[in-house]
Write an enzyme that holds these catalytic residues in place. Structure first.
Site, PDB file in Angstrom:
ATOM      1  N   ASP A 192      27.094   0.190  -5.960  1.00  0.00           N
ATOM      2  CA  ASP A 192      27.215   0.968  -7.197  1.00  0.00           C
ATOM      3  C   ASP A 192      28.344   1.994  -7.111  1.00  0.00           C
ATOM      4  OD1 ASP A 192      26.375   1.942  -9.825  1.00  0.00           O
ATOM      5  OD2 ASP A 192      25.665   3.706  -8.730  1.00  0.00           O
TER       6      ASP A 192
ATOM      7  N   MET B  42       8.047  -3.526   4.917  1.00  0.00           N
ATOM      8  CA  MET B  42       8.572  -3.522   3.551  1.00  0.00           C
ATOM      9  C   MET B  42       9.319  -2.228   3.244  1.00  0.00           C
ATOM     10  SD  MET B  42       8.042  -6.501   2.574  1.00  0.00           S
ATOM     11  CE  MET B  42       8.814  -6.234   1.004  1.00  0.00           C
ATOM     12  N   GLU B  43       8.857  -1.125   3.817  1.00  0.00           N
ATOM     13  CA  GLU B  43       9.543   0.145   3.594  1.00  0.00           C
ATOM     14  C   GLU B  43      10.933   0.133   4.230  1.00  0.00           C
ATOM     15  OE1 GLU B  43       5.395   0.710   2.565  1.00  0.00           O
ATOM     16  OE2 GLU B  43       6.352  -0.307   4.244  1.00  0.00           O
TER      17      GLU B  43
ATOM     18  N   HIS C 169       0.833  -1.193   0.000  1.00  0.00           N
ATOM     19  CA  HIS C 169       0.000   0.000   0.000  1.00  0.00           C
ATOM     20  C   HIS C 169       0.871   1.247   0.000  1.00  0.00           C
ATOM     21  CE1 HIS C 169      -2.651  -3.103   1.669  1.00  0.00           C
ATOM     22  NE2 HIS C 169      -3.638  -2.389   1.172  1.00  0.00           N
TER      23      HIS C 169
END
Length: 172
Positions: free
Chosen positions: A143, A128-129, A92
């Site tokens: 990276d 999840m965040e 959500h």
């Protein structure tokens, strides 16, 4: 031929609790949280980026070719937490009230410990965040240093703690 609409109840499993994102016919679905009360929720996640001591020294000294590795990774993690629902299909969209990403160089690894804390007042949690923030921060570190060391490992991304909601307090 029209399909019968699935119920909103999660499917039952023989092994234990139902998977809330799977409908009765096995289809993926977004959980309806409209009836759940808005409560304060917090989630903390962490992970590690393991590298050689020489690469860690380059990061700590601020001499990486691409610039401020830890600062860039911190901002990337915060941005990722805010966009989790765009990356994880059944999450959500949430109005997050706080996101912190802390990155600590650790000579014992050697590498960096990445920890994210996410807070919201809403009907669903922010696990999840927090996990997304850690994942993207770790990827950003990779990276920024991959030209120096390609063998860097991202390890141990996991939920450390969650507070709030129906299931209460969890601590790994």
């Amino acid at each position: 031929m029209a399909r019968k609409a699935s119920t909103t109840k999660p499917s039952k499993t023989k092994a234990g609790p139902a998977l809330t994102h799977i409908g009765a016919s096995g289809e993926a679905r977004m959980v309806d949280v409209s009836a759940k009360p808005a409560t304060e929720r917090l989630a903390v996640a962490e992970g590690r980026v393991v590298m050689t001591r020489a690469t860690l020294d380059l990061i700590v000294s601020g001499n990486a070719k691409k610039g401020d590795v830890l600062g860039t990774a911190r901002i990337a993690g915060i941005m990722a937490a805010k966009r989790t629902s765009e990356l994880i299909p059944l999450c959500h969209p949430l109005a997050l009230s706080k996101v912190t990403v802390d990155i600590e160089p650790d000579a014992k690894l050697p590498g960096c410990l990445v920890r994210a804390s996410v807070k919201v007042t809403g009907p669903t949690g922010v696990e999840m965040e927090a996990l997304t923030a850690v994942s993207v921060a770790c990827l950003t570190i990779y990276d920024m240093i991959k030209a120096v060391e390609r063998g860097v490992r991202i390890e141990g991304i996991h939920l450390v703690e969650k507070l709030g909601g129906k299931s209460g307090h969890y601590r790994a």
